[in-house]
Design a protein around this motif. Sequence first.
Motif, PDB file in Angstrom:
ATOM      1  N   GLY A 162       0.812  -1.154  -0.025  1.00 36.39           N
ATOM      2  CA  GLY A 162      -0.163   0.014   0.010  1.00 36.39           C
ATOM      3  C   GLY A 162       0.938   1.135   0.037  1.00 36.39           C
ATOM      4  O   GLY A 162       2.259   1.242  -0.187  1.00 36.39           O
ATOM      5  N   ASN A 163       0.391   2.406   0.208  1.00 39.28           N
ATOM      6  CA  ASN A 163       0.879   3.695   0.087  1.00 39.28           C
ATOM      7  C   ASN A 163       1.754   4.161   1.506  1.00 39.28           C
ATOM      8  O   ASN A 163       0.853   3.914   2.352  1.00 39.28           O
ATOM      9  CB  ASN A 163       0.025   4.824   0.009  1.00 39.28           C
ATOM     10  N   SER A 164       2.902   4.366   1.369  1.00 37.51           N
ATOM     11  CA  SER A 164       3.756   4.861   2.585  1.00 37.51           C
ATOM     12  C   SER A 164       3.833   3.914   3.514  1.00 37.51           C
ATOM     13  O   SER A 164       3.624   4.060   4.746  1.00 37.51           O
ATOM     14  CB  SER A 164       3.098   6.008   3.100  1.00 37.51           C
ATOM     15  N   VAL A 168       6.955  -3.405   9.492  1.00 42.04           N
ATOM     16  CA  VAL A 168       6.947  -4.790   8.812  1.00 42.04           C
ATOM     17  C   VAL A 168       7.280  -5.859   9.885  1.00 42.04           C
ATOM     18  O   VAL A 168       8.146  -5.469  10.726  1.00 42.04           O
ATOM     19  CB  VAL A 168       7.895  -4.842   7.692  1.00 42.04           C
ATOM     20  N   ALA A 169       6.425  -6.911   9.632  1.00 43.71           N
ATOM     21  CA  ALA A 169       6.678  -7.949  10.659  1.00 43.71           C
ATOM     22  C   ALA A 169       6.363  -9.302  10.053  1.00 43.71           C
ATOM     23  O   ALA A 169       5.690  -9.452   9.196  1.00 43.71           O
ATOM     24  CB  ALA A 169       5.903  -7.876  12.023  1.00 43.71           C
ATOM     25  N   VAL A 170       7.350 -10.223  10.638  1.00 44.59           N
ATOM     26  CA  VAL A 170       7.283 -11.754  10.032  1.00 44.59           C
ATOM     27  C   VAL A 170       6.612 -12.638  10.925  1.00 44.59           C
ATOM     28  O   VAL A 170       7.048 -12.553  12.204  1.00 44.59           O
ATOM     29  CB  VAL A 170       8.531 -12.191   9.447  1.00 44.59           C
ATOM     30  N   THR A 171       5.529 -13.395  10.592  1.00 47.67           N
ATOM     31  CA  THR A 171       4.982 -14.419  11.527  1.00 47.67           C
ATOM     32  C   THR A 171       6.296 -15.384  12.067  1.00 47.67           C
ATOM     33  O   THR A 171       7.130 -15.812  11.286  1.00 47.67           O
ATOM     34  CB  THR A 171       3.796 -15.062  10.996  1.00 47.67           C
ATOM     35  N   TYR A 178       3.364  -8.977   7.578  1.00 49.30           N
ATOM     36  CA  TYR A 178       2.569  -7.955   7.687  1.00 49.30           C
ATOM     37  C   TYR A 178       3.008  -6.646   7.551  1.00 49.30           C
ATOM     38  O   TYR A 178       4.094  -6.289   8.243  1.00 49.30           O
ATOM     39  CB  TYR A 178       1.872  -8.167   9.160  1.00 49.30           C
ATOM     40  N   VAL A 179       2.489  -5.781   6.803  1.00 49.69           N
ATOM     41  CA  VAL A 179       2.985  -4.522   6.421  1.00 49.69           C
ATOM     42  C   VAL A 179       2.049  -3.169   6.515  1.00 49.69           C
ATOM     43  O   VAL A 179       0.983  -3.224   6.116  1.00 49.69           O
ATOM     44  CB  VAL A 179       3.667  -4.494   4.964  1.00 49.69           C
ATOM     45  N   THR A 180       2.306  -2.469   7.545  1.00 41.91           N
ATOM     46  CA  THR A 180       1.498  -1.270   7.664  1.00 41.91           C
ATOM     47  C   THR A 180       1.825  -0.088   6.701  1.00 41.91           C
ATOM     48  O   THR A 180       2.773   0.323   6.590  1.00 41.91           O
ATOM     49  CB  THR A 180       1.778  -0.827   9.249  1.00 41.91           C
ATOM     50  N   ASN A 181       0.631   0.363   6.147  1.00 41.67           N
ATOM     51  CA  ASN A 181       0.749   1.322   5.318  1.00 41.67           C
ATOM     52  C   ASN A 181       0.066   2.557   5.708  1.00 41.67           C
ATOM     53  O   ASN A 181      -1.029   2.941   5.872  1.00 41.67           O
ATOM     54  CB  ASN A 181      -0.194   0.786   4.049  1.00 41.67           C
ATOM     55  N   SER A 182       0.963   3.448   6.091  1.00 39.00           N
ATOM     56  CA  SER A 182       0.345   4.776   6.968  1.00 39.00           C
ATOM     57  C   SER A 182      -0.316   5.623   6.272  1.00 39.00           C
ATOM     58  O   SER A 182      -1.319   6.134   6.681  1.00 39.00           O
ATOM     59  CB  SER A 182       1.863   5.444   7.330  1.00 39.00           C
ATOM     60  N   SER A 188      -0.984  -4.753   4.765  1.00 40.92           N
ATOM     61  CA  SER A 188      -0.815  -5.538   3.558  1.00 40.92           C
ATOM     62  C   SER A 188      -0.437  -6.915   4.184  1.00 40.92           C
ATOM     63  O   SER A 188       0.552  -6.934   4.871  1.00 40.92           O
ATOM     64  CB  SER A 188       0.315  -5.133   2.605  1.00 40.92           C
ATOM     65  N   VAL A 189      -0.994  -7.934   3.785  1.00 43.46           N
ATOM     66  CA  VAL A 189      -0.761  -9.448   4.424  1.00 43.46           C
ATOM     67  C   VAL A 189      -0.058 -10.201   3.156  1.00 43.46           C
ATOM     68  O   VAL A 189      -0.730 -10.318   2.076  1.00 43.46           O
ATOM     69  CB  VAL A 189      -1.911 -10.093   4.703  1.00 43.46           C
TER      70      VAL A 189
END
Length: 447
Positions: A162-164, A168-171, A178-182, A188-189
């Motif tokens: 996603g944007n910006s 990021v974290a790995v299970t 898992y990525v946080t799009n600010s 995003s998974v």
Amino acid sequence: MFTPDGTRAYVTCQTAGVVGVIDTATNSVTTTITGLSLPTGAAVSPDGTRVYVPNAGDGTVAVIDTGTNTVSASILTGDVPILVALTPDGTRAYVSVAGENAVKVIDTVTNTVTAAIPVGNGPRMVAMSPDGTSVYVANLSSHTVTVIDTATNTAIDSIPVGNSPIGVAVTPDSSRLYVTNSADNTVSVIALTLMPGQGTTAGGTIVTIRGHNLASATAVHFGGAAATILSNTATSITVRTPSGSGAVPVTVTTPGGTAGFGTFIYRPAPLLSGISTTSNPYGGAGPAMGPVNGGGTAVITGVNLSGAMAVRFGSRQAVIQSVTDTAITVTVPSASAPGPVPVTVVTPGGTAGGLTFTYVAGPTVSGAVPTTGRTAGGTEVTLTGTDLATTDQVTFDGVVVPFTVVSDTTVTAIAPPHPAADNITITVTTLGGPTSWSGFSYQDPTI
């Protein structure tokens, strides 16, 4: 960040320039470590003896001895280091360096930087896979996640998100990212069952398949074609892809049955058609030329460029700013010497070349004829020197004047009006940089 036994937490306080040490039994601050410069992240070594803290303010990573809670070393990493992740054995630290759009690799035994890996624009959080084989980097401005292979310290994939993206974290089982799009307020998974998830149509891409109950795999298929199994454990299989095209399902067959593991995308080989500069530190955008010290941006055009993982000018890697299927925008790297160098692009579909970028040496001006001009201006002055062929601007005491490039050693310019004065500075700026000469005078003849 917590120590391995969970008894202490190390918390960075950026504006205060300190790291607070919290006793988790009492939830109280027991020590404050001072003298840091905009500390932004922290990572504790697996044995709990050290904490690594990037200092965005001074371009270093501080190493804190947890036995004394003092800074035992300071490692220069580059412009604006932000976050850090350690390998499971603690021998290497991977630091996102936002000002250089790179990840720097630190040998924690010698406290030295051993590699610089170009990533996307605006790298932020760095996450290490639990098995230590991959590093995932969220690129804020490129809206991608770069995947780094820790065995070779190279980028092997660029995943659009996603944007910006920031976090990021790995299970724990390495199956998902898992990525946080600010900018989107989304997460995003990304399934990590296939890594990388794309490769060349010619085949030969080394792919790791992660999962469970994979022991004694008898076959791996990409679409209808069998891959070559290189290694096999209960939780992962490494294969060499067969040739193929398009998006194909990947299946694994074991004595217990057959299961799907996502989709692999075959990318056609890239082809380059041109390169030009859109900005140059010293002007003159357009030609594929620039100063030896690098800087400015260049656009490489072609086809099948999506997912580009690396762009090289000679042996040096450029920072990728943006990528489409037909164009890549990069920051031009520096060079060791002037002259032409080949430009190559690495994508999941292969490597393409055939383009050249020319590095220009800085100019010199050694003299002018005549050395005196009228205050009314209009005197034609012949400047001599070296490396003048790419002259983009000439100024007299800061005033831009008309000029003509005669050769690589000669430029003529028209002196502008100026009050009577001695030692006027003439500055010549080329694609290689500026140079000045201060031997010109304004003087009207005596009647």
